[in-house]
Design a protein around this motif. Structure first.
Motif, PDB file in Angstrom:
ATOM      1  N   ASN A   1     -87.623 -17.098  99.390  1.00  0.00           N
ATOM      2  CA  ASN A   1     -86.409 -16.892  98.578  1.00  0.00           C
ATOM      3  C   ASN A   1     -85.868 -18.231  98.099  1.00  0.00           C
ATOM      4  O   ASN A   1     -84.840 -18.709  98.588  1.00  0.00           O
ATOM      5  CB  ASN A   1     -85.358 -16.160  99.436  1.00  0.00           C
ATOM      6  CG  ASN A   1     -84.135 -15.841  98.561  1.00  0.00           C
ATOM      7  OD1 ASN A   1     -84.180 -16.068  97.356  1.00  0.00           O
ATOM      8  ND2 ASN A   1     -83.099 -15.355  99.179  1.00  0.00           N
TER       9      ASN A   1
ATOM     10  N   THR B   1     -83.758 -20.809  96.124  1.00  0.00           N
ATOM     11  CA  THR B   1     -82.481 -20.619  95.400  1.00  0.00           C
ATOM     12  C   THR B   1     -82.064 -21.940  94.746  1.00  0.00           C
ATOM     13  O   THR B   1     -82.464 -23.013  95.188  1.00  0.00           O
ATOM     14  CB  THR B   1     -81.352 -20.225  96.376  1.00  0.00           C
ATOM     15  OG1 THR B   1     -81.269 -21.307  97.304  1.00  0.00           O
ATOM     16  CG2 THR B   1     -81.633 -18.926  97.060  1.00  0.00           C
TER      17      THR B   1
ATOM     18  N   TYR C   1     -85.417 -15.422  87.366  1.00  0.00           N
ATOM     19  CA  TYR C   1     -85.286 -14.661  88.623  1.00  0.00           C
ATOM     20  C   TYR C   1     -86.266 -13.486  88.606  1.00  0.00           C
ATOM     21  O   TYR C   1     -86.974 -13.207  89.574  1.00  0.00           O
ATOM     22  CB  TYR C   1     -83.853 -14.157  88.781  1.00  0.00           C
ATOM     23  CG  TYR C   1     -83.709 -13.070  89.817  1.00  0.00           C
ATOM     24  CD1 TYR C   1     -83.477 -11.745  89.443  1.00  0.00           C
ATOM     25  CD2 TYR C   1     -83.857 -13.352  91.176  1.00  0.00           C
ATOM     26  CE1 TYR C   1     -83.384 -10.741  90.377  1.00  0.00           C
ATOM     27  CE2 TYR C   1     -83.766 -12.357  92.119  1.00  0.00           C
ATOM     28  CZ  TYR C   1     -83.535 -11.052  91.724  1.00  0.00           C
ATOM     29  OH  TYR C   1     -83.451 -10.055  92.644  1.00  0.00           O
TER      30      TYR C   1
ATOM     31  N   SER D   1     -83.836 -17.272  92.854  1.00  0.00           N
ATOM     32  CA  SER D   1     -82.510 -16.651  92.675  1.00  0.00           C
ATOM     33  C   SER D   1     -81.481 -17.764  92.461  1.00  0.00           C
ATOM     34  O   SER D   1     -81.584 -18.854  93.037  1.00  0.00           O
ATOM     35  CB  SER D   1     -82.157 -15.842  93.923  1.00  0.00           C
ATOM     36  OG  SER D   1     -82.096 -16.743  95.008  1.00  0.00           O
TER      37      SER D   1
ATOM     38  N   LEU E   1     -76.916 -11.223  88.381  1.00  0.00           N
ATOM     39  CA  LEU E   1     -78.340 -11.552  88.594  1.00  0.00           C
ATOM     40  C   LEU E   1     -79.118 -10.278  88.862  1.00  0.00           C
ATOM     41  O   LEU E   1     -79.120  -9.754  89.973  1.00  0.00           O
ATOM     42  CB  LEU E   1     -78.458 -12.525  89.787  1.00  0.00           C
ATOM     43  CG  LEU E   1     -79.799 -13.254  89.864  1.00  0.00           C
ATOM     44  CD1 LEU E   1     -79.973 -14.154  88.660  1.00  0.00           C
ATOM     45  CD2 LEU E   1     -79.895 -14.078  91.125  1.00  0.00           C
TER      46      LEU E   1
END
Lengths: 148, 165, 367, 362
Positions: free
Chosen positions: A93, A95, A114, A120, A127
């Protein structure tokens, strides 16, 4: 002629403003730490001499052990441009701080990154996947995306 | 709406449409009247020249869609590959013409005809015999200037439309 | 006594007569007035950026045709410029001039469709778009004469163009350049001062200047808001610095300004075409480039002024025959960012016009 | 009952006359509607530099017939939760008044089905019944778009009825009688010259009432998909199609009778004059439809109440004053005055009034 500002010159100015944030600065691009990227972005946008008020493009590239997100900034007033890169590590993940608060043009581009690349952006108002449907699992533009 | 120009704008627009009553329509009635296509048209089929082809498969490598399937075997006497199978699946072909440009021996041509639609996808796969040139399967002048010179000139709408302004 | 009304949600699209392709707007309506609008894309997503990673640099050119399928010459040009910047390939003079001629003809053809469908959405029953498509057919004839196709041209190559222009091309182009100003005046006489069009489009769907800059709009939508920003003038690529033309800009940034900016841009393109035709030199049209290009490791971002805005290609190469990363900066996707702000408060009839005036092409939005 | 307009040498009594004319009018209306459908498609095509229908029959003349047969073969879908009876009745309620208008339209000296002495009042009354049919269709289809379309239609017809009627009153003032025959008889000078402002208002109002040309809000395909007849298919849709063209024919006939001098003309046969003028007026309707973009619903309302209605009142006053102060000599002296009045009024009125406001703060 849009003058492409050289990375070192801007890196020097950023160094004394935000010590330790510039990782590496090449001839035409500038690599900054993702942690302090939001302050640098607002600094670039608001200081008088730079005035980067127009975000031309955001691109994300998957280099297997990290993701590199490239921001092309342009100033309409002074007609000069700059390429700023940030890296985010980790494949599950990754970011990055979202820049929608500074340039609203980044809204759809960040949603697309994304959606297709899986990075993300925290602070992004909405989002969601922009191009693929909600139930789609996986991010197709990643190098290790296996179709079947 | 504020009639700043008091309806003159609408009157001018009406004058343009009424003037078209005196002009000839530009439509061509397709099945009966046909326009000459360009000499370099990339028609929706491929034409293959068996003699010139040496089986080097450059065309298969450059095709972005990978629709050209070629199988060759070694034949000593002619001192070049013997082409066992040369198949083009025109169902997936996008007629970009890259193969015709890439062929070093100029054995591949784009088709000149544009009415090669079929009812079944199977019929779209053209094998060796189906690819050879014949009188109704004429090669087009794309990337072959010498063939382009023999084809009729293209009918341009520029010359046909005698609109008077 | 306040009558309790509650807004209802209407899905305009994806198969709606005037959404220019498969594009859906989840609009919340309060009677006729638009309260909220959320665009939904993705119906035409083919994953072009993933496909390009498996094709050679030359094999990607047919892919770029299918991005903005109404302006594929400009897409080819943008991609080839980016690859030439990446690999440092020179382009002969004649090829540069031919590229400018093709790009400007494509701008006129794309603007004709944009203005025609905008006027069609205003309600003028098919007449303006049929006149403009008649002119576009003449441009398509020229393109067909040069590259054999009418929509996906695949004409430009890295290092120049695939084939030289035939000798009957220049007289036909000359005849077109003489006639076209007359046709543009006819479009203006048809609808420029039409009171109903003024009432429907003046002051409707205003994109203020700061919002345009903030949402990084580009192209006629950007210039209609009063910003004098055109890549051909700001960052001249190929040989655009040799031509003089001016940049039409609007004042308020409403639908009428966008319509006027596109008409004036067509006239400017005609000026460029005339100058390019006079200065067209002799010579070959393609520098000798190996069929399988292997650019050195690195990245490059090349952008041009496509008819719909700033079209950019960001290519990363790892010295193999296929691009490592192929990203398209789609002007139409980014121009849609401000769509909601332009539409809220207007009526359903205006929603169709505001959307039509932005002139999007779904092939480029969804990629 | 005395049939003043019936020439003495007509055979048979009232019922024969009634029977003949019912057949004549029905055939005339049906044939002309078919002709108008073909005429509009051909005229619009040539104005748009294309050919138009030319495959069915010579010059595509049988195209409307082909459309008719196709429509009859189409399946007639009735929306499940819609109101079945009202859905079935709506096209009938819409079509019958469009046909009944022709009862008082004078084709020739004596050739009129019923020479009512209140002919024009009858027309105004009948033509507003169609709106009931349209609203029934909108309600019965149980579909958001149809209801939106039907509401727009009712709103626009109600607000355009007044300018239309006021401009008719201007004509009646000059003609001195409500009967259509008398109006035609009184037109030594076609009323379009005596009443130019009246003609302009009547024509714009009539276009809005039959939702044609710039006011075709009801089936604005770019916005609400097809207005009130979205849920109709098959023969019912065909009836709505006939209503649209029937009303266009009715408006052309009324404009010819009121303003262009009906069947009066120098050398041709009288009823031929009537036909030529009707086709001419219809061509103007088609011509406007090809060129002019559509108006928004709030601008439509504002145009009716702020532009047409006041002008209609002023026009009425001016006509009344002119009739009081009638110059002994011929009426020709009035023509330039009225035209000048029209130009001054249109310039003045459009200078200081704004039509419709745009953005609503949400």
């Amino acid at each position: 002629m849009t003058v492409a500002l050289s990375g070192e010159e801007i890196a020097a100015r950023l160094e004394e403003k935000f010590p330790g944030s510039v990782v590496e600065s090449g001839a035409d691009s500038l690599l900054v730490k993702s942690g302090s990227w939001l302050e640098i972005a607002s600094y670039l946008k608001t200081t008088a001499g730079l005035d980067f008020d127009y975000l031309t493009a955001i691109t994300a590239v998957d280099y297997y052990d990290y993701f590199e997100v490239v921001y092309q900034l342009t100033s309409i007033k002074h007609n000069h441009s700059l390429v700023v890169k940030t890296r985010c590590y980790g494949r599950d993940n990754p970011t990055l701080p979202s820049v929608v608060s500074l340039w609203r043009g980044a809204d759809f581009q960040e949603r697309e990154i994304y959606d297709l690349m899986g990075i993300s952006f925290d602070g992004h108002p909405n989002l969601k996947r922009i191009v693929l449907w909600e139930g789609f699992e996986g991010h197709p533009l990643r190098k290790d995306y296996r179709r079947w | 709406m504020k009639f700043e120009r008091y309806g003159i704008g609408i009157a001018k627009g009406l004058s343009v449409t009424i003037r078209h009553l005196l002009r000839r329509p530009v439509t061509t009635q397709y099945p009966e009247q046909r326009l000459n296509t360009s000499r370099r048209i990339r028609g929706n089929e491929l034409i293959w020249d068996r003699e010139k082809c040496t089986g080097c498969a450059t065309c298969a490598k450059t095709c972005p869609q990978g629709v050209i399937h070629i199988v060759t075997s070694v034949s000593i006497e002619e001192n070049k590959y013997k082409v066992e199978k040369f198949e083009v699946d025109t169902g997936y072909c996008i007629f970009c013409g890259l193969c015709v440009e890439a062929c070093p021996y100029e054995a591949l041509f784009m088709g000149y005809a544009y009415e090669r639609a079929r009812y079944r996808r199977g019929e779209l796969v053209l094998a060796e015999e189906g690819l050879l040139a014949s009188d109704e399967r004429k090669p087009s002048g794309y990337a072959h200037p010498e063939i382009a010179a023999t084809l009729p000139k293209q009918t341009l709408l520029l010359d046909k439309d005698r609109g008077k302004r | 006594m306040v009558i309790k009304t509650e807004p209802f949600v209407v899905n305009i699209g994806p198969a709606h007569p005037s959404t220019h392709g498969v594009f859906r707007m989840r609009t919340t309506l309060d009677g006729e007035v638009i309260v909220d609008m959320e665009p939904v894309f993705g119906y035409l997503h083919r994953g072009i950026e993933k496909l390009a990673e498996e094709r050679t640099y030359t094999g990607c050119i047919p892919l770029t045709d299918r991005l903005d399928y109404l302006a594929s010459m400009s897409n080819n040009l943008a991609y080839c410029l980016a690859v030439e910047k990446l690999a440092g390939i020179p382009v002969p003079e004649r090829a540069e001039y031919i590229r400018v001629i093709m790009a400007e003809l494509q701008r006129i053809a794309s603007h004709l469709i944009a203005v025609g469908s905008f006027l069609n959405d205003c309600g003028a029953f098919m007449t303006p778009i049929l006149y403009m498509i008649r002119e576009r057919e003449k441009i398509l004839d020229l393109f067909e004469m040069v590259c054999g196709q009418r929509l996906t041209y695949n004409y430009m190559r890295v290092g120049g163009v695939s084939q030289d222009i035939p000798d009957e091309f220049l007289p036909a182009l000359d005849k077109f350049l003489k006639e076209m100003p007359g046709w543009i005046d006819e479009y203006d006489r048809l609808l420029k001062e039409n009171e109903i069009l003024l009432a429907r489009s003046k002051g409707v769907g205003i994109l203020p200047r700061e919002l345009a800059v903030n949402t990084s709009a580009s192209g006629p939508v950007f210039r209609a808001s009063g910003v004098k920003w055109d890549i051909r003038r700001a960052d001249p690529y190929s040989i655009y610095d040799r031509f003089e033309f001016d940049i039409p800009t609007g004042s308020v940034g409403d639908c009428y300004d966008r319509y006027r900016v596109r008409i004036e841009e067509m006239q400017q393109s005609l000026r460029i075409l005339k100058q390019a035709m006079e200065q067209l030199p002799k010579g070959e049209v393609r520098s000798d480039v190996p069929h399988l290009i292997r650019p050195p490791v690195g990245e490059a971002y090349g952008h041009i002024e496509a008819p719909k805005g700033e079209l950019g290609f960001y290519l990363v190469s790892d010295n193999s025959i296929a691009p490592y990363r192929f990203h398209v900066r789609a002007p139409t996707l980014i121009n849609l960012t401000a769509l909601r702000d332009m539409m809220v408060g207007w009526k359903v009839a205006d929603l169709i016009i505001i959307f039509g005036s932005i002139d999007i092409c779904m092939g480029e939005v969804d990629r | 009952m005395t049939m003043a307009a019936l020439p003495p040498d007509w055979p048979g009594g009232f019922w024969l006359h009634w029977g003949v004319f019912v057949v004549v009018i029905f055939v005339f209306v049906m044939a002309t509607i078919m002709g108008f459908i073909w005429f509009e498609r051909r005229a619009m095509a040539i104005m748009q530099a294309r050919l138009g229908p030319n495959r069915a029959g010579p010059f595509g003349v049988l195209q409307p017939v082909a459309d008719g047969i196709k429509v009859m073969l189409k399946e007639d879908i009735v929306p499940a939760k819609g109101d079945k009876v009202v859905h079935w009745l709506a096209p009938v309620v819409a079509f019958v008044p469009a046909l009944m208008i022709f009862a008082v339209v004078p084709f020739q000296g004596g050739a009129i089905l019923a020479d009512l002495n209140i002919g024009i009042l009858y027309i105004v009354a009948i033509s507003s019944v169609t709106t009931v049919g349209v609203f029934m269709a909108g309600w019965a289809s149980n579909n958001k778009y149809s209801l939106l379309g039907a509401m727009r239609q009712v709103a626009s017809v109600v607000s355009y009825e007044i300018p239309v009627v006021l401009s008719i009153v201007g004509v009646v003032l000059l003609a001195g009688s409500l009967s259509m025959q008398q109006i035609v008889m009184a037109q030594d000078i076609p009323f379009i010259l005596l009443q130019p402002l009246g003609f302009l208002l009547f024509f714009i109002g009539a276009l809005a009432e039959i939702n044609r040309a710039p006011f075709d809000l009801m089936e604005a395909d770019s916005e609400i998909v097809a207005g009130f007849h979205t849920e109709y298919s098959g023969m019912k849709f065909a009836l709505f199609y006939l209503v649209e063209y029937g009303e266009a024919l009715a408006i052309s006939a009324i404009v010819t009778t009121l303003f262009l001098g009906g069947w009066r003309g120098p050398l041709l046969l009288p009823w031929l004059w009537f036909l030529i003028k009707v086709i001419l007026v219809f061509f103007v309707i088609v011509w406007i439809r090809t060129t002019v973009p559509r108006i928004r619903i709030d601008q439509l309302m504002a145009l009716a109440w702020k532009f047409l209605f006041p002008l209609a009142l002023i026009n009425l006053i001016i006509t009344a004053v002119e009739i009081l102060v009638w110059p002994a000599g011929s009426l020709w002296v009035l023509v330039p005055i009225n035209i000048a009045v029209m130009i001054v009024l249109v310039l003045l009125w459009s200078r200081f009034f704004k039509l419709g406001w745009g953005k609503v703060e949400v």
